[in-house]
Design a protein around this motif. Structure first.
Motif, PDB file in Angstrom:
ATOM      1  N   THR A 130     -36.101 -21.090  43.878  1.00 21.70           N
ATOM      2  CA  THR A 130     -37.238 -21.726  43.210  1.00 21.70           C
ATOM      3  C   THR A 130     -37.589 -20.927  41.962  1.00 21.70           C
ATOM      4  N   PRO A 132     -39.800 -19.199  39.109  1.00 22.70           N
ATOM      5  CA  PRO A 132     -41.188 -18.757  39.101  1.00 22.70           C
ATOM      6  C   PRO A 132     -42.047 -19.726  38.305  1.00 22.70           C
ATOM      7  N   GLU A 188     -33.061 -15.341  37.790  1.00 23.65           N
ATOM      8  CA  GLU A 188     -34.465 -15.006  38.049  1.00 23.65           C
ATOM      9  C   GLU A 188     -35.415 -16.059  37.489  1.00 23.65           C
ATOM     10  N   GLY A 191     -34.223 -19.963  39.123  1.00 23.19           N
ATOM     11  CA  GLY A 191     -34.059 -20.199  40.544  1.00 23.19           C
ATOM     12  C   GLY A 191     -32.663 -20.670  40.901  1.00 23.19           C
ATOM     13  N   ALA A 327     -37.954 -23.074  33.640  1.00 20.02           N
ATOM     14  CA  ALA A 327     -38.549 -23.436  34.929  1.00 20.02           C
ATOM     15  C   ALA A 327     -38.335 -24.920  35.220  1.00 20.02           C
TER      16      ALA A 327
END
Length: 338
Positions: A130, A132, A188, A191, A327
């Motif tokens: 997932t 951040p 990182e 995800g 993201a």
């Protein structure tokens, strides 16, 4: 004297000189088109030409980026068009139009698809990671291509790992480690799970088949990272030091999904960049910028973001706008049928 000549080294530290004004010189824009979607690569440092008018640069980028987005859409259409899927299921009880054959109740013997892997390879039921939360301040970001809804970006499937392989030929000292570190950073912030498959002997990042069962088995070919010369990749002629992009496919009206891609880094110019004072940080930023393109980020006009088309010492890592876009790209659709 060339202010960026790596031969002019600091007699105390041994480092090369810093570019004037504490920033990497402006990158000249260029672009190449082909099967892959290839956003504008960065160029290596050198004596900067007189800066063009800002408006002119914006117009040039617009003219170059739009055709590439169209190219990706056309590539996906070619890959998913009904006449190009030889493995599309056919009802054996329904004769083809114009056929006088008598339908048979016995279905044909299943065979392996000729140019795609078995569906669902390594696919999990839920995303493997997932991303951040996006920074609350957000920031400028853009995408290489979007789904037919015109809003949702094309991304890698988060429910399966993204494999990558590195061709070690011509890699500068520390080059492979820098690539691994950049993929770890990308994991990182998206995800997505990236898996290193080791070395590859593929001769080129150009005209590459996305399914190579004889080399990689029954799966999509891994992302190929290669250190290439101008002879191996003509897109690197001159000062261009990086080029990256991915290929998207889909089934019928399903979502487009990136399945593999390439990252080409200039084997001749990158060592020169590494010779500058702070060159390792600049090289890392270049690789991160290219990996941003690999997973679907486009260029932005905000010079505080890493996806700005010019490298700046003040932005060595993904910035808030970049992270906001990454993201989103880490939350792409899971498509186990591919």
């Amino acid at each position: 004297m060339d202010p960026f000549d790596p031969a002019e080294r600091d007699p105390v530290s041994g480092d090369g000189p810093s570019p004037p004004s504490g920033r990497v010189p402006q990158w000249v824009l260029d672009e190449a088109a082909g099967l892959r979607v290839e956003p504008m690569p960065w160029r290596s440092p050198g004596p900067p030409p007189p800066p063009p008018r800002r408006r002119g640069r914006r117009t040039l980028r617009a003219l170059l980026v739009v055709p590439l987005v169209v190219l990706l859409s056309l590539t996906a259409a070619v890959l998913v068009g009904p006449s190009t899927w030889p493995w599309s299921p056919v009802d054996p009880d329904v004769p083809a139009a114009g056929s006088t054959a008598v339908p048979t109740a016995t279905p044909p013997t299943p065979t392996s698809p000729p140019d795609r892997p078995t569906a669902g390879r390594e696919a999990a039921r839920t995303p493997l990671g997932t991303p951040p939360p996006a920074p609350p301040e957000g920031g400028a970001h853009g995408f290489i291509a979007v789904q037919p809804d015109g809003v949702t970006p094309v991304a890698y499937d988060p429910c399966r790992p993204v494999h990558y392989a590195i061709r070690p030929d011509n890699a500068p000292p520390g080059g492979e480690e820098a690539v691994h570190a950049a993929f770890a950073r990308l994991a990182e912030v998206t995800g997505l799970r990236f898996v290193h498959d080791g070395s590859s002997a593929e001769p080129s990042t150009l005209d590459r088949r996305i399914f190579q069962p004889e080399t990689y088995g029954d799966r999509w070919a891994p992302v190929l990272v290669a250190w290439e010369t101008e002879e191996q990749n003509p897109a690197l002629v001159g000062d261009t030091v990086g080029q990256a992009g991915s290929v998207a496919v889909s089934l019928g009206d399903g979502p487009q999904v990136f399945v593999t891609g390439t990252v080409s880094l200039d084997a001749d110019r990158m060592p020169e960049i590494l010779a500058f004072r702070g060159g390792a940080q600049t090289a890392r930023a270049i690789i991160l910028h290219e990996l941003g393109h690999l997973v679907g980020l486009g260029h932005v006009e905000d010079d505080q973001q890493l996806m700005y088309p010019e490298a700046r010492r003040e932005v060595p890592d993904f910035a808030p706008g970049d992270l906001t876009g990454l993201a989103v790209l880490g939350r792409g659709p899971c498509v186990p049928e591919l």
